[in-house]
Design an enzyme around this catalytic site. Structure first.
Site, PDB file in Angstrom:
ATOM      1  N   ASP A  22       0.813  -1.220   0.000  1.00 19.11           N
ATOM      2  CA  ASP A  22       0.000   0.000   0.000  1.00 19.11           C
ATOM      3  C   ASP A  22       0.847   1.270   0.000  1.00 19.11           C
ATOM      4  O   ASP A  22       1.980   1.272   0.494  1.00 19.11           O
ATOM      5  CB  ASP A  22      -0.885   0.041   1.254  1.00 19.11           C
ATOM      6  CG  ASP A  22      -2.083  -0.884   1.167  1.00 19.11           C
ATOM      7  OD1 ASP A  22      -2.151  -1.701   0.237  1.00 19.11           O
ATOM      8  OD2 ASP A  22      -2.951  -0.789   2.059  1.00 19.11           O
TER       9      ASP A  22
ATOM     10  N   HIS B 293       3.589  -2.436   3.157  1.00 14.28           N
ATOM     11  CA  HIS B 293       3.614  -1.057   2.672  1.00 14.28           C
ATOM     12  C   HIS B 293       4.929  -0.759   1.948  1.00 14.28           C
ATOM     13  O   HIS B 293       6.005  -1.058   2.476  1.00 14.28           O
ATOM     14  CB  HIS B 293       3.442  -0.077   3.833  1.00 14.28           C
ATOM     15  CG  HIS B 293       2.092  -0.178   4.483  1.00 14.28           C
ATOM     16  ND1 HIS B 293       1.790  -1.175   5.397  1.00 14.28           N
ATOM     17  CD2 HIS B 293       0.968   0.565   4.322  1.00 14.28           C
ATOM     18  CE1 HIS B 293       0.521  -1.029   5.782  1.00 14.28           C
ATOM     19  NE2 HIS B 293       0.007   0.014   5.148  1.00 14.28           N
TER      20      HIS B 293
END
Length: 347
Positions: A165, A311
């Site tokens: 992400d 992430h």
């Protein structure tokens, strides 16, 4: 105390600095999308100049800006969040103006919340997030039954999805792509529009390697704070930014920042044609627990069909990049293979 408001726009960021009376003490600054290192360096300079004048610097964002807090706090800056009930109405696209954020904090410091790296942008609102998610269980299940929401794949197949992400975010996205290339592992990248706007090389590389590129909003907002029009614009502009680079129709798979949702938000997403992507494995790598802790957490949590949340954006992601080889090798040793989210077996 000095207060620096940071606003996001369709092109990047605006910064404005005021003193404790709400009066400007620095010229306003514009920072283009993707230039987060330059923005951070400018803020560190502001902090040092403030300290030289015998004052501290408070940096203020609003709840529609979830892209900067981790990196700025890791750099040693004091970050605060102003919530909608303390602010005027936002423009059609963008956050509340930087000067307004700074002046709001200066005039009433009690209206802003000091953020902590362990809880991120939603410090002080995590209970609200969890309550809204619980309230949305029936709506989430209805979308799942309709094939419009995926938190994991089939538990009958030892196939899992690696997802990342908040990027693209050089150099960490590139380091993660290097690892994926080395092991020939596909992944899904949930991209933030403001970063996609600036980092075309990383998007092109994702597409060329066959990774899935999906939507993670334009500015990483807390979705319940948006109107229906604002949410639609966040998704459409991010789709367009990605499509302009990879030469295809924009992504339809959408991951809500923080997993934030309400029954109303889910109805808006369903009407807009998005498939909602959630997850069932989270090592909290954004809180920087260390590469070994990230690897260990993922290996302990993963089951057949798992969707693993990591992430590549939102700050320094060197720990995630360092952990990734151990994650891949550990899962391969346990008999798992890997797929993009849209290719994950579901039955």
């Amino acid at each position: 105390m000095r207060y620096c408001g940071i606003a996001w726009t369709e092109l990047g960021y605006e910064l404005a600095v005021v003193d404790d009376r709400g009066l400007p003490v620095e010229p306003p600054v514009h920072v283009a999308a993707g230039r987060v290192p330059q923005l951070t360096a400018h803020l560190l300079g502001l902090r040092d100049r403030s300290r030289a004048a015998g004052q501290e610097l408070a940096t203020v964002v609003d709840s529609t800006n979830g892209m900067l807090d981790g990196g700025l706090m890791s750099a040693g800056l004091h970050l605060y969040r102003a919530d909608p009930w303390s602010l005027p109405e936002r423009p059609a696209f963008g956050s509340v103006a930087a000067l307004t954020l700074a002046v709001t904090a200066a005039r009433d410091p009690a209206t802003v919340v000091r953020l902590q790296i362990e809880s991120g942008t939603l410090t002080g609102r995590v209970d609200q997030l969890e309550a809204a998610i619980a309230e949305s269980e029936d709506a989430t299940e209805a979308l799942r039954q309709a094939g419009r929401c995926l938190a994991h794949g089939s538990r009958e197949h030892r196939v899992v999805a690696l997802t990342f992400d908040d990027g693209p975010n050089p150099p960490y996205t590139g380091r993660i792509l290097d690892v994926l290339d080395r092991y020939q592992v596909p992944a899904t990248f949930f991209c933030v529009g403001l970063h996609a706007l600036a980092h075309h090389e990383e998007l092109s590389r994702m597409a060329a390697a066959g990774h899935q590129i999906a939507n993670h909003t334009w500015s990483h907002p807390y979705l319940p704070d948006l109107s229906r029009t604002e949410l639609a614009d966040q998704l459409a502009r991010t789709d367009d930014a990605v499509a302009q680079v990879v030469g295809a129709e924009g992504p339809r798979l959408f991951r809500p920042p923080y997993g934030s949702r309400t029954p109303e938000v889910l109805s808006w997403l369903a009407d807009g044609g998005s498939t909602v992507a959630l997850w069932d494995v989270e090592p909290f790598d954004w809180a920087l627990p260390g590469a070994d802790a990230i690897t260990r957490s993922i290996l302990e949590q993963t089951r057949p069909g798992s969707v693993i949340l990591m992430h590549d954006g939102g700050g320094d992601r060197s720990q995630t990049a360092e952990a990734l080889p151990g994650v891949i090798e550990g899962l391969l040793a346990r008999g798992y293979s890997f797929a993009r989210m849209d290719q994950l077996p579901t039955d």
